[in-house]
Motif scaffolding. Structure first.
Motif, PDB file in Angstrom:
ATOM      1  N   VAL A  36      44.453  46.485  43.253  1.00 39.58           N
ATOM      2  CA  VAL A  36      43.465  45.595  42.659  1.00 39.58           C
ATOM      3  C   VAL A  36      42.261  46.418  42.217  1.00 39.58           C
ATOM      4  O   VAL A  36      41.782  47.271  42.952  1.00 39.58           O
ATOM      5  CB  VAL A  36      43.034  44.484  43.646  1.00 39.58           C
ATOM      6  CG1 VAL A  36      42.424  45.059  44.908  1.00 39.58           C
ATOM      7  CG2 VAL A  36      42.055  43.526  42.984  1.00 39.58           C
ATOM      8  N   ASP A  37      41.822  46.184  40.989  1.00 44.56           N
ATOM      9  CA  ASP A  37      40.620  46.806  40.454  1.00 44.56           C
ATOM     10  C   ASP A  37      40.635  48.324  40.619  1.00 44.56           C
ATOM     11  O   ASP A  37      39.627  48.935  40.973  1.00 44.56           O
ATOM     12  CB  ASP A  37      39.389  46.219  41.132  1.00 44.56           C
ATOM     13  CG  ASP A  37      38.111  46.516  40.360  1.00 44.56           C
ATOM     14  OD1 ASP A  37      38.162  46.523  39.107  1.00 44.56           O
ATOM     15  OD2 ASP A  37      37.064  46.752  40.989  1.00 44.56           O
ATOM     16  N   ALA A  84      37.671  42.468  47.289  1.00 48.44           N
ATOM     17  CA  ALA A  84      36.924  41.536  46.453  1.00 48.44           C
ATOM     18  C   ALA A  84      35.536  41.270  47.029  1.00 48.44           C
ATOM     19  O   ALA A  84      34.543  41.200  46.292  1.00 48.44           O
ATOM     20  CB  ALA A  84      37.694  40.226  46.306  1.00 48.44           C
ATOM     21  N   GLU A  87      33.226  44.094  46.183  1.00 43.79           N
ATOM     22  CA  GLU A  87      32.820  44.096  44.774  1.00 43.79           C
ATOM     23  C   GLU A  87      31.848  42.957  44.457  1.00 43.79           C
ATOM     24  O   GLU A  87      30.961  43.106  43.614  1.00 43.79           O
ATOM     25  CB  GLU A  87      34.062  43.977  43.887  1.00 43.79           C
ATOM     26  CG  GLU A  87      35.023  45.150  43.990  1.00 43.79           C
ATOM     27  CD  GLU A  87      34.410  46.453  43.501  1.00 43.79           C
ATOM     28  OE1 GLU A  87      33.572  46.402  42.580  1.00 43.79           O
ATOM     29  OE2 GLU A  87      34.760  47.513  44.048  1.00 43.79           O
ATOM     30  N   TRP A 166      37.964  35.958  41.705  1.00 42.68           N
ATOM     31  CA  TRP A 166      37.754  37.359  41.318  1.00 42.68           C
ATOM     32  C   TRP A 166      39.076  38.117  41.318  1.00 42.68           C
ATOM     33  O   TRP A 166      39.347  38.910  40.400  1.00 42.68           O
ATOM     34  CB  TRP A 166      36.764  38.010  42.284  1.00 42.68           C
ATOM     35  CG  TRP A 166      36.354  39.396  41.898  1.00 42.68           C
ATOM     36  CD1 TRP A 166      35.274  39.756  41.146  1.00 42.68           C
ATOM     37  CD2 TRP A 166      37.027  40.616  42.243  1.00 42.68           C
ATOM     38  NE1 TRP A 166      35.230  41.125  41.006  1.00 42.68           N
ATOM     39  CE2 TRP A 166      36.294  41.688  41.662  1.00 42.68           C
ATOM     40  CE3 TRP A 166      38.167  40.920  42.980  1.00 42.68           C
ATOM     41  CZ2 TRP A 166      36.666  43.019  41.798  1.00 42.68           C
ATOM     42  CZ3 TRP A 166      38.553  42.250  43.116  1.00 42.68           C
ATOM     43  CH2 TRP A 166      37.797  43.273  42.534  1.00 42.68           C
ATOM     44  N   LEU A 167      39.909  37.880  42.305  1.00 39.64           N
ATOM     45  CA  LEU A 167      41.199  38.559  42.379  1.00 39.64           C
ATOM     46  C   LEU A 167      42.092  38.178  41.199  1.00 39.64           C
ATOM     47  O   LEU A 167      42.783  39.022  40.625  1.00 39.64           O
ATOM     48  CB  LEU A 167      41.908  38.224  43.696  1.00 39.64           C
ATOM     49  CG  LEU A 167      41.324  38.870  44.950  1.00 39.64           C
ATOM     50  CD1 LEU A 167      42.011  38.334  46.201  1.00 39.64           C
ATOM     51  CD2 LEU A 167      41.458  40.387  44.896  1.00 39.64           C
ATOM     52  N   GLU A 169      41.052  37.196  38.272  1.00 39.96           N
ATOM     53  CA  GLU A 169      40.458  37.805  37.079  1.00 39.96           C
ATOM     54  C   GLU A 169      40.789  39.285  36.972  1.00 39.96           C
ATOM     55  O   GLU A 169      41.003  39.808  35.871  1.00 39.96           O
ATOM     56  CB  GLU A 169      38.936  37.618  37.112  1.00 39.96           C
ATOM     57  CG  GLU A 169      38.205  38.250  35.933  1.00 39.96           C
ATOM     58  CD  GLU A 169      36.698  38.137  36.063  1.00 39.96           C
ATOM     59  OE1 GLU A 169      35.977  38.771  35.269  1.00 39.96           O
ATOM     60  OE2 GLU A 169      36.233  37.424  36.972  1.00 39.96           O
ATOM     61  N   HIS A 170      40.865  39.960  38.114  1.00 42.87           N
ATOM     62  CA  HIS A 170      41.092  41.402  38.102  1.00 42.87           C
ATOM     63  C   HIS A 170      42.549  41.790  38.353  1.00 42.87           C
ATOM     64  O   HIS A 170      42.860  42.954  38.577  1.00 42.87           O
ATOM     65  CB  HIS A 170      40.180  42.076  39.136  1.00 42.87           C
ATOM     66  CG  HIS A 170      38.735  42.073  38.735  1.00 42.87           C
ATOM     67  ND1 HIS A 170      37.937  40.958  38.857  1.00 42.87           N
ATOM     68  CD2 HIS A 170      37.958  43.045  38.194  1.00 42.87           C
ATOM     69  CE1 HIS A 170      36.725  41.238  38.418  1.00 42.87           C
ATOM     70  NE2 HIS A 170      36.706  42.483  38.007  1.00 42.87           N
ATOM     71  N   GLY A 171      43.431  40.820  38.317  1.00 44.61           N
ATOM     72  CA  GLY A 171      44.859  41.118  38.326  1.00 44.61           C
ATOM     73  C   GLY A 171      45.387  41.764  39.591  1.00 44.61           C
ATOM     74  O   GLY A 171      46.026  42.810  39.533  1.00 44.61           O
TER      75      GLY A 171
END
Length: 242
Positions: A36-37, A84, A87, A166-167, A169-171
């Protein structure tokens, strides 16, 4: 000294409040539990933590037992949620611990830095620190931003909503070995026999179809090979005579 064997139990229970997001079609690269991210969690790290945690659980009198598959998938998901939180914290004016103090790990888990298991419990502590007060603080601010009156229970739910959005959105990508995560139940769907045995089991903290009672959950968990049980072995309930 009572160790924090309830950590995974608590994380699993609170994760039921999360909206969640699904697996990608391809999953992360081989050997990765989650990505993630731009951050990667190695599958070996999850497996080591599972073995160390389950070993501790087995030696704790009165502690619940779980299918290892439940703990394994839940820890990978909780790691992604913790990333997440890290961040999102600056955006919501929330402080997170800059590191994990050895004294905290030793006090919480009853292990020392010289122990082989220390790294696993240090990692579990890192996750727990983020899914505790920081998550609730994010949720509290989210409630305020939405014009709501903050409550402790509502803050936790709101925090998970922010984290999961958020997760998504950030794949976030989870290894398909964990099974498919059901967003509505907040649980991973897979082997029907892999189910937590506790009060949480009645609420649906499980893999596979719902269980009607703790007795049913116990029976299904007892059918697993001993190597797949996290904690003390579980005996099948006695069958009625006649």
């Amino acid at each position: 000294m009572r160790r924090r064997t309830s950590l995974v139990t608590a994380l699993a229970a609170t994760a039921l409040l999360a909206a969640g997001c699904g697996l990608t079609d391809d999953g992360p690269r081989p050997g990765a539990a989650a990505e993630v991210d731009g951050q990667t969690l190695e599958l070996d790290k999850v497996d080591s933590a599972v073995e160390d945690y389950c070993g501790l659980l087995a030696g704790e009198e009165g502690a619940p037992s779980y299918a290892k598959a439940v703990v394994r998938s839940q820890l990978a998901w909780n790691w992604a949620q913790a990333v997440a939180v890290d961040e999102l914290a600056p955006r919501y004016g929330v402080d997170v611990p800059s590191g994990v103090e050895s004294a905290v790990v030793e006090r919480s888990w009853g292990v020392s830095r010289e122990d082989d298991e220390f790294e696993s419990f240090e990692w579990l502590t890192w996750i727990g620190q983020r899914l505790d007060q920081p998550l609730a603080a994010i949720g509290t601010q989210a409630q305020i931003d939405a014009g709501q009156t903050p409550t402790a229970e509502g803050a936790q739910a709101a925090g998970y909503e922010v984290v999961d959005a958020w997760l998504e959105e950030h794949g976030v990508e989870l290894n398909p070995v964990f099974g498919e995560r059901d967003a509505k139940q907040g649980a991973f769907l897979g082997d029907d026999l892999s189910v937590a045995v506790s009060g949480v089991a009645k609420q649906g903290d499980q893999l596979g179809k719902p269980v009607a009672s703790e007795a049913e959950a116990t029976e299904r968990l007892s059918a697993l090979p001993a190597s797949e049980v996290c904690g003390a072995p579980v005996e099948a309930p006695a069958q009625p005579v006649g």
